[in-house]
Write a protein that holds these residues in place. Structure first.
Motif, short mmCIF file in Angstrom:
data_model
loop_
_atom_site.label_atom_id
_atom_site.label_comp_id
_atom_site.label_asym_id
_atom_site.label_seq_id
_atom_site.Cartn_x
_atom_site.Cartn_y
_atom_site.Cartn_z
N PHE A 82 0.83 -1.21 0.00
CA PHE A 82 0.00 0.00 0.00
C PHE A 82 0.87 1.26 0.00
CE2 PHE A 82 -2.23 3.29 2.54
CZ PHE A 82 -3.29 3.54 1.67
N ARG A 96 -6.50 3.80 -1.28
CA ARG A 96 -7.29 2.63 -0.86
C ARG A 96 -8.37 2.32 -1.88
NH1 ARG A 96 -6.74 4.88 4.65
NH2 ARG A 96 -8.67 6.04 4.38
N PHE A 126 -9.45 -3.74 3.79
CA PHE A 126 -9.77 -2.35 4.15
C PHE A 126 -9.57 -2.11 5.64
CE2 PHE A 126 -12.57 -0.99 0.33
CZ PHE A 126 -11.47 -0.39 -0.25
N LEU A 182 -5.99 -1.43 6.13
CA LEU A 182 -5.55 -0.15 5.57
C LEU A 182 -6.28 1.04 6.19
CD1 LEU A 182 -5.26 -1.15 1.79
CD2 LEU A 182 -3.49 -1.15 3.56
N GLU A 221 -9.58 1.80 6.07
CA GLU A 221 -10.73 2.35 5.34
C GLU A 221 -12.02 2.00 6.07
OE1 GLU A 221 -11.04 4.26 2.35
OE2 GLU A 221 -12.99 4.34 3.33
#
Lengths: 196, 196
Positions: free
Chosen positions: A130, A154, B172, B175, B177
Motif C-alpha cells: 500500500f 485505498r 480495508f 488499511l 478504510e
DNA sequence: TGATTTATTGGACAGTGTTCAGTATCACGC
DNA sequence: GCGTGATACTGAACACTGTCCAATAAATCA
C-alpha cells in the motif's frame, strides 16, 4: 528419530515456506496439501505442525511470501520508469496476478476464522505494498491535494483489484470485456484527474 | 432401497440446492460438505452424485441460486426508488454480500478446473445481473453517450466489486478504510459524471 | 556416564470427494 | 398375476485430507 540438525528451526521454516509456495503455485489453494509440503522438504507431516502450529499459519506464511514477491515485482517494475508510473503500477498488478495465478488467488481464497485478525507480520506486508502505491498516487496529485492520497489510494487499489479479479475469474470473459487493465487505468485517470 | 418417488428428479434437485445453499450460508465454502447436504435432505451421498454428477456441479448449482437471490435483492431494492438509483444499486451490492457473507464469498472462492467454462445457465445468471445494472447506468448517461453504457458498466461493476471484496476480506480494515461503499460511490460518480 | 531437553516421526482419528456393485421399487407387456 | 426391464437409491470401499500426540532418537548438560 531425534534432532537432525541439518537445519536450524528458522532455516527449516524458510525451506518449508519456499517449498509450500512452489506447491501452491503449481496446484492452487484448493489442491494444496500440508502433507505434500512435508514430503517435498523430506520431513514428516508432524514437523510441519511443530514448525507452523497449524494449517492456517502455514498458509499465512506462504501468502505472506507471495505478498513479498508481489511487492518486489512492483518495485522492480517501477525502478527505471519516469512517465506513467501509475499506469505501470497497474500493469504490474495484472502481471503478477497472471504470472502467479495460483499463489495470487490463494491470498484471497484463504480466509481466517471469523473474528480472527492476521498476524502483524502479514498486515505489515499488506501495508508495505500500500505504501508504495500511496507514494505514486501522491506524486500524481497537485501539492494542495496530496493529503487526500491515502483514502484515494485505498479506493484505487480496490478498483484495480476488482478489475483484476474479474479478469482472472472469468467474469469479464462472460461479460465480453477484453481490456481489463485499460478499463482500470481509465478509472484511475478519472479519479486522479478530477483532483488536478 | 429402490425408487422412493416422494419426489421427482427435478423436485429432488430443487430440494438439494435449497438445503445446500443453507448449508453454504452457515459454514462457508471451506467447510461445505456434499455429505452434509445429503444428510440434510435425508438421502445418501450417492444420490447427490446421481443428481448433480459431480461436486463441482453441485457447487455451481448452489452458486447459481445465490446469484438469482442476489438479482432478486437488487430488483426489489430498486423497485420503488426514484432518485440515486445507482447509489442504491451499490448499497444493494454491499447489503447482499454482508447479509449472505458465506454464500456470496462462495461465488468467488469456487473455481472451475482451468480451461473449463461455466454452463450457459450460470453465465445467463451473471448476465442477468449485469443487464439490470446496464439499464441503470444507461439511464444515468446523457443520450449521446448511452452507447458507452456496456463497457462502462463492466468497469463500474468491477470497481464496486473490488471495494466490496476489500471490505469483506479485511484488507480495508488493515488499511484503515471505514466507508467502503462511499468510496465506491465516489468512483462511480466520477466515471458517470465525466460523460455528462 | 547418566539425565534432560529437544526434534522428529508416523500411526490413529475423523472427516472429505468419488465410484460403483448391489438392491429395492416401480411400470409395463403378457 | 407374473415376469422383465428400467429406474432410484444405498453405503461400503478407496485414496486422500487436517489434526493430534505418544513414542523415539539425538544432542546437550550435569
Amino acid at each position: 528419530m531425534g534432532r537432525r540438525s541439518d537445519h536450524s528451526r528458522d532455516e527449516l521454516r524458510e525451506i518449508a515456506v519456499a517449498a509450500g509456495h512452489r506447491h501452491m503455485e503449481e496446484v492452487g489453494f484448493a489442491h494444496f496439501s500440508a502433507r505434500e509440503v512435508a514430503k517435498r522438504i523430506g520431513y514428516s507431516i508432524g514437523t510441519i505442525y511443530n514448525v507452523f502450529g497449524s494449517y492456517d499459519a502455514l498458509i499465512l506464511a506462504i501468502n505472506g511470501r507471495t505478498l513479498a514477491l508481489w511487492r518486489d515485482h512492483l518495485v522492480r517494475r517501477l525502478a527505471d520508469v519516469q512517465q506513467d508510473r501509475l499506469r505501470q503500477a497497474i500493469a504490474a498488478y495484472f502481471e503478477f496476478a497472471t504470472t502467479h495465478r495460483h499463489a495470487w488467488a490463494a491470498i484471497y481464497d484463504f480466509r481466517l476464522p471469523e473474528d480472527t485478525v492476521p498476524p502483524e507480520r502479514y498486515q505489515a506486508e499488506v501495508r508495505a505494498i500500500f505504501d508504495i502505491v500511496v507514494a505514486e498516487v501522491r506524486e500524481a496529485l497537485p501539492p494542495a491535494r496530496q493529503d487526500e492520497a491515502e483514502p484515494l489510494t485505498r479506493s484505487l487499489l480496490a478498483t484495480v483489484h476488482g478489475h483484476c479479479v474479474f479478469a482472472m475469474n472469468g467474469t469479464f470473459a462472460i461479460l465480453g470485456e477484453k481490456s481489463p487493465a485499460d478499463a482500470a487505468w481509465q478509472r484511475v485517470q478519472e479519479a486522479v484527474g478530477i483532483l488536478t
